[in-house]
Design a protein around this motif. Structure first.
Motif, PDB file in Angstrom:
ATOM      1  N   VAL A   1       2.451 -16.459 -62.772  1.00 55.33           N
ATOM      2  CA  VAL A   1       2.363 -15.461 -61.713  1.00 55.33           C
ATOM      3  C   VAL A   1       0.909 -15.053 -61.536  1.00 55.33           C
ATOM      4  CG1 VAL A   1       3.119 -13.212 -60.874  1.00 55.33           C
ATOM      5  CG2 VAL A   1       4.644 -14.569 -62.328  1.00 55.33           C
ATOM      6  N   SER A   2       0.442 -15.050 -60.301  1.00 49.61           N
ATOM      7  CA  SER A   2      -0.888 -14.537 -59.970  1.00 49.61           C
ATOM      8  C   SER A   2      -0.724 -13.192 -59.284  1.00 49.61           C
ATOM      9  CB  SER A   2      -1.625 -15.510 -59.035  1.00 49.61           C
ATOM     10  OG  SER A   2      -1.784 -16.770 -59.642  1.00 49.61           O
ATOM     11  N   ARG A   3      -1.483 -12.188 -59.742  1.00 47.96           N
ATOM     12  CA  ARG A   3      -1.404 -10.830 -59.192  1.00 47.96           C
ATOM     13  C   ARG A   3      -2.749 -10.472 -58.575  1.00 47.96           C
ATOM     14  NH1 ARG A   3       2.080  -7.094 -60.556  1.00 47.96           N
ATOM     15  NH2 ARG A   3       0.655  -5.539 -61.389  1.00 47.96           N
ATOM     16  N   PHE A   4      -2.746 -10.208 -57.273  1.00 50.02           N
ATOM     17  CA  PHE A   4      -3.982  -9.943 -56.555  1.00 50.02           C
ATOM     18  C   PHE A   4      -3.984  -8.514 -56.037  1.00 50.02           C
ATOM     19  CE2 PHE A   4      -3.074 -14.463 -56.157  1.00 50.02           C
ATOM     20  CZ  PHE A   4      -4.250 -15.016 -56.640  1.00 50.02           C
ATOM     21  N   SER A   5      -4.922  -7.719 -56.515  1.00 49.85           N
ATOM     22  CA  SER A   5      -5.048  -6.341 -56.062  1.00 49.85           C
ATOM     23  C   SER A   5      -5.487  -6.323 -54.600  1.00 49.85           C
ATOM     24  CB  SER A   5      -6.076  -5.604 -56.925  1.00 49.85           C
ATOM     25  OG  SER A   5      -6.411  -4.357 -56.349  1.00 49.85           O
ATOM     26  N   VAL A   6      -4.724  -5.638 -53.759  1.00 51.31           N
ATOM     27  CA  VAL A   6      -5.076  -5.567 -52.339  1.00 51.31           C
ATOM     28  C   VAL A   6      -6.432  -4.898 -52.174  1.00 51.31           C
ATOM     29  CG1 VAL A   6      -4.428  -4.645 -50.083  1.00 51.31           C
ATOM     30  CG2 VAL A   6      -2.664  -5.568 -51.611  1.00 51.31           C
ATOM     31  N   LYS A   7      -6.609  -3.732 -52.781  1.00 50.58           N
ATOM     32  CA  LYS A   7      -7.860  -2.983 -52.632  1.00 50.58           C
ATOM     33  C   LYS A   7      -9.027  -3.676 -53.323  1.00 50.58           C
ATOM     34  CE  LYS A   7      -5.917   0.358 -50.346  1.00 50.58           C
ATOM     35  NZ  LYS A   7      -6.143   0.452 -48.877  1.00 50.58           N
ATOM     36  N   GLY A   8      -8.753  -4.313 -54.461  1.00 48.35           N
ATOM     37  CA  GLY A   8      -9.834  -4.901 -55.233  1.00 48.35           C
ATOM     38  C   GLY A   8     -10.230  -6.295 -54.822  1.00 48.35           C
ATOM     39  N   LEU A   9      -9.302  -7.053 -54.191  1.00 48.70           N
ATOM     40  CA  LEU A   9      -9.564  -8.469 -53.992  1.00 48.70           C
ATOM     41  C   LEU A   9      -9.293  -8.999 -52.592  1.00 48.70           C
ATOM     42  CD1 LEU A   9      -7.994  -9.822 -57.309  1.00 48.70           C
ATOM     43  CD2 LEU A   9     -10.426  -9.655 -56.774  1.00 48.70           C
ATOM     44  N   LEU A  10      -8.330  -8.460 -51.897  1.00 48.08           N
ATOM     45  CA  LEU A  10      -7.923  -9.071 -50.634  1.00 48.08           C
ATOM     46  C   LEU A  10      -8.826  -8.643 -49.477  1.00 48.08           C
ATOM     47  CD1 LEU A  10      -4.033  -9.184 -50.800  1.00 48.08           C
ATOM     48  CD2 LEU A  10      -5.766 -10.672 -51.837  1.00 48.08           C
ATOM     49  N   ASP A  11      -8.714  -9.360 -48.351  1.00 45.98           N
ATOM     50  CA  ASP A  11      -9.629  -9.166 -47.237  1.00 45.98           C
ATOM     51  C   ASP A  11      -9.292  -7.912 -46.419  1.00 45.98           C
ATOM     52  OD1 ASP A  11      -7.520  -9.858 -45.469  1.00 45.98           O
ATOM     53  OD2 ASP A  11      -8.102 -11.965 -45.486  1.00 45.98           O
ATOM     54  N   GLU A  12     -10.140  -7.636 -45.448  1.00 38.90           N
ATOM     55  CA  GLU A  12     -10.019  -6.416 -44.645  1.00 38.90           C
ATOM     56  C   GLU A  12      -8.698  -6.355 -43.879  1.00 38.90           C
ATOM     57  OE1 GLU A  12     -12.486  -4.144 -41.046  1.00 38.90           O
ATOM     58  OE2 GLU A  12     -13.420  -5.757 -42.206  1.00 38.90           O
ATOM     59  N   HIS A  13      -8.279  -7.477 -43.342  1.00 36.57           N
ATOM     60  CA  HIS A  13      -7.023  -7.514 -42.593  1.00 36.57           C
ATOM     61  C   HIS A  13      -5.845  -7.169 -43.499  1.00 36.57           C
ATOM     62  CE1 HIS A  13      -4.188  -9.909 -39.694  1.00 36.57           C
ATOM     63  NE2 HIS A  13      -4.003  -8.610 -39.639  1.00 36.57           N
ATOM     64  N   ALA A  14      -5.822  -7.761 -44.688  1.00 33.26           N
ATOM     65  CA  ALA A  14      -4.745  -7.480 -45.638  1.00 33.26           C
ATOM     66  C   ALA A  14      -4.740  -6.007 -46.035  1.00 33.26           C
ATOM     67  CB  ALA A  14      -4.897  -8.363 -46.879  1.00 33.26           C
ATOM     68  N   ASN A  15      -5.926  -5.435 -46.204  1.00 24.99           N
ATOM     69  CA  ASN A  15      -6.009  -4.012 -46.540  1.00 24.99           C
ATOM     70  C   ASN A  15      -5.466  -3.137 -45.422  1.00 24.99           C
ATOM     71  OD1 ASN A  15      -7.647  -2.905 -49.123  1.00 24.99           O
ATOM     72  ND2 ASN A  15      -8.226  -5.019 -48.671  1.00 24.99           N
ATOM     73  N   ALA A  16      -5.752  -3.515 -44.177  1.00 25.37           N
ATOM     74  CA  ALA A  16      -5.243  -2.751 -43.040  1.00 25.37           C
ATOM     75  C   ALA A  16      -3.718  -2.817 -42.994  1.00 25.37           C
ATOM     76  CB  ALA A  16      -5.837  -3.278 -41.742  1.00 25.37           C
TER      77      ALA A  16
ATOM     78  N   ILE B   1       2.110 -13.781 -56.507  1.00 30.07           N
ATOM     79  CA  ILE B   1       2.547 -15.127 -56.145  1.00 30.07           C
ATOM     80  C   ILE B   1       3.196 -15.763 -57.373  1.00 30.07           C
ATOM     81  CG2 ILE B   1       1.869 -17.417 -55.342  1.00 30.07           C
ATOM     82  CD1 ILE B   1      -0.478 -16.170 -53.896  1.00 30.07           C
ATOM     83  N   TYR B   2       4.480 -16.063 -57.266  1.00 33.07           N
ATOM     84  CA  TYR B   2       5.236 -16.702 -58.340  1.00 33.07           C
ATOM     85  C   TYR B   2       5.336 -18.198 -58.043  1.00 33.07           C
ATOM     86  CZ  TYR B   2       6.796 -11.954 -59.507  1.00 33.07           C
ATOM     87  OH  TYR B   2       6.844 -10.624 -59.850  1.00 33.07           O
ATOM     88  N   GLU B   3       4.715 -18.994 -58.898  1.00 35.07           N
ATOM     89  CA  GLU B   3       4.827 -20.443 -58.754  1.00 35.07           C
ATOM     90  C   GLU B   3       6.126 -20.917 -59.411  1.00 35.07           C
ATOM     91  OE1 GLU B   3       2.839 -22.069 -56.910  1.00 35.07           O
ATOM     92  OE2 GLU B   3       1.350 -20.473 -56.621  1.00 35.07           O
ATOM     93  N   GLU B   4       6.386 -22.205 -59.320  1.00 37.11           N
ATOM     94  CA  GLU B   4       7.600 -22.749 -59.941  1.00 37.11           C
ATOM     95  C   GLU B   4       7.621 -22.415 -61.432  1.00 37.11           C
ATOM     96  OE1 GLU B   4       9.446 -27.192 -60.488  1.00 37.11           O
ATOM     97  OE2 GLU B   4       8.895 -26.557 -58.448  1.00 37.11           O
ATOM     98  N   GLY B   5       8.706 -21.850 -61.897  1.00 38.14           N
ATOM     99  CA  GLY B   5       8.809 -21.386 -63.280  1.00 38.14           C
ATOM    100  C   GLY B   5       8.349 -19.953 -63.473  1.00 38.14           C
ATOM    101  N   GLY B   6       7.798 -19.340 -62.433  1.00 36.20           N
ATOM    102  CA  GLY B   6       7.251 -17.990 -62.540  1.00 36.20           C
ATOM    103  C   GLY B   6       8.328 -16.925 -62.605  1.00 36.20           C
ATOM    104  N   TYR B   7       8.092 -15.914 -63.404  1.00 41.42           N
ATOM    105  CA  TYR B   7       9.012 -14.786 -63.529  1.00 41.42           C
ATOM    106  C   TYR B   7       8.229 -13.562 -63.987  1.00 41.42           C
ATOM    107  CZ  TYR B   7       8.667 -15.574 -68.565  1.00 41.42           C
ATOM    108  OH  TYR B   7       8.179 -15.729 -69.839  1.00 41.42           O
ATOM    109  N   PHE B   8       8.875 -12.403 -63.937  1.00 48.61           N
ATOM    110  CA  PHE B   8       8.339 -11.157 -64.498  1.00 48.61           C
ATOM    111  C   PHE B   8       9.470 -10.525 -65.286  1.00 48.61           C
ATOM    112  CE2 PHE B   8       4.591  -8.325 -63.470  1.00 48.61           C
ATOM    113  CZ  PHE B   8       4.817  -7.425 -64.496  1.00 48.61           C
ATOM    114  N   LYS B   9       9.268 -10.309 -66.568  1.00 46.13           N
ATOM    115  CA  LYS B   9      10.371  -9.880 -67.415  1.00 46.13           C
ATOM    116  C   LYS B   9      10.841  -8.467 -67.066  1.00 46.13           C
ATOM    117  CE  LYS B   9      10.216  -8.438 -71.865  1.00 46.13           C
ATOM    118  NZ  LYS B   9       9.835  -8.308 -73.287  1.00 46.13           N
ATOM    119  N   ARG B  10      11.994  -8.131 -67.576  1.00 49.86           N
ATOM    120  CA  ARG B  10      12.644  -6.841 -67.307  1.00 49.86           C
ATOM    121  C   ARG B  10      11.751  -5.688 -67.760  1.00 49.86           C
ATOM    122  NH1 ARG B  10      16.222  -7.879 -70.324  1.00 49.86           N
ATOM    123  NH2 ARG B  10      15.627  -6.612 -72.092  1.00 49.86           N
ATOM    124  N   HIS B  11      11.609  -4.688 -66.874  1.00 51.71           N
ATOM    125  CA  HIS B  11      10.742  -3.540 -67.181  1.00 51.71           C
ATOM    126  C   HIS B  11      11.048  -2.408 -66.218  1.00 51.71           C
ATOM    127  CE1 HIS B  11       8.737  -5.522 -63.834  1.00 51.71           C
ATOM    128  NE2 HIS B  11       8.059  -4.409 -63.598  1.00 51.71           N
TER     129      HIS B  11
END
Length: 265
Positions: free
Chosen positions: A91-106, A171-181
């Motif tokens: 799993v890749s985790r991308f912070s909107v405020k920290g990493l993504l572009d201006e359009h995504a932030n809007a 973004i969850y690639e094939e085999g990607g998961y996030f455990k129970r929490h």
């Protein structure tokens, strides 16, 4: 403090939203949707919450960084993949405020305003009463919500040099998961940007599930010791659908078996 329960009731709904019970026995006995959500006994599904254009803007911005990561390898792992290894896989985790572009932030800001508008109750607002009561129960107010200061979960790199505040695009690639929490914040908003071709989905659990419960996952997923409890519900709604839930509701991202899955959370 134990919640006070009223008469039996069924899952509630309104224009564009539907309540889903997780702990059905206790949720049936709650006096309102607001109490059930705040006590993490149910969650809300918001249909067509985000437009296709908004979903693409967030997904494309994150995917661009994902492609950079795949090209350059592990040297930028803390910048491009804010990952907690104990809890996730592929799993890749991308912070909107920290990493993504201006359009995504809007787009992110628009989604936040849209959510609060659903809860807002006031002279110029016509909110669904059930939803405004959720805001009162969770935030302690149901008016002037846009003026409230949000406190986001902040994920740090291993050397504490890079801050990755939520909201995120996962973004969850094939085999990607996030455990129970449980998230531990007042409220979680999750928007489906892309669903897997096979597998995936968001699973919800009652808080009193025991470790001996059998899993309903298939043979491939049963090999994963991090996913060893039976979900009460698994949601795999269309792209653009949102879900909201309270601080203590246990949930997981089910393993992706084919394709990829992308969410805003």
């Amino acid at each position: 403090m134990e919640p006070s329960y009223g008469q039996q009731r069924q899952e509630a709904s309104g224009p564009g939203w539907q309540e889903r019970f997780v702990d059905a026995e206790r949720a049936h006995a709650t006096a309102s949707v607001a109490l059930a959500v705040s006590e993490s006994l149910s969650y809300i599904v918001l249909s067509e919450f985000a437009t296709p254009h908004e979903c693409c803007a967030l997904q494309n911005s994150a995917q661009t960084l994902q492609d950079i990561y795949l090209k350059h390898g592990d040297s930028n792992v803390d910048i491009f993949r804010g990952i907690v290894i104990k809890w996730v896989s592929e799993v890749s985790r991308f912070s909107v405020k920290g990493l993504l572009d201006e359009h995504a932030n809007a787009v992110s800001d628009t989604l936040m305003r849209r959510l609060l508008d659903l809860f807002e109750f006031g002279q110029d607002k016509i909110a669904d009463n059930e939803l405004s009561e959720i805001a009162l129960q969770v935030f302690g107010a149901k008016a002037n919500l846009q003026e409230k200061r949000a406190k986001w979960y902040d994920e740090m790199s291993h050397d504490d040099k890079v801050s990755n505040p939520e909201p995120m695009v996962n973004i969850y690639e094939e085999g990607g998961y996030f455990k129970r929490h449980g998230d531990g914040m007042h409220m979680t908003l999750l928007v489906i940007l892309e669903e897997a071709l096979e597998g995936g989905g968001t699973a919800f659990y009652t808080n009193d599930d025991d470790d001996d419960n059998k899993t309903i996952m298939d043979e491939h997923q049963q090999d994963n010791p991090l996913l060893s409890k039976t979900p009460q519900r698994i949601e795999m709604p269309p792209v653009g659908t949102a879900m909201i839930w309270g601080a203590k509701l246990l949930h997981s991202a089910m393993p992706v078996l084919k394709g990829s899955r992308t969410v805003f959370v």
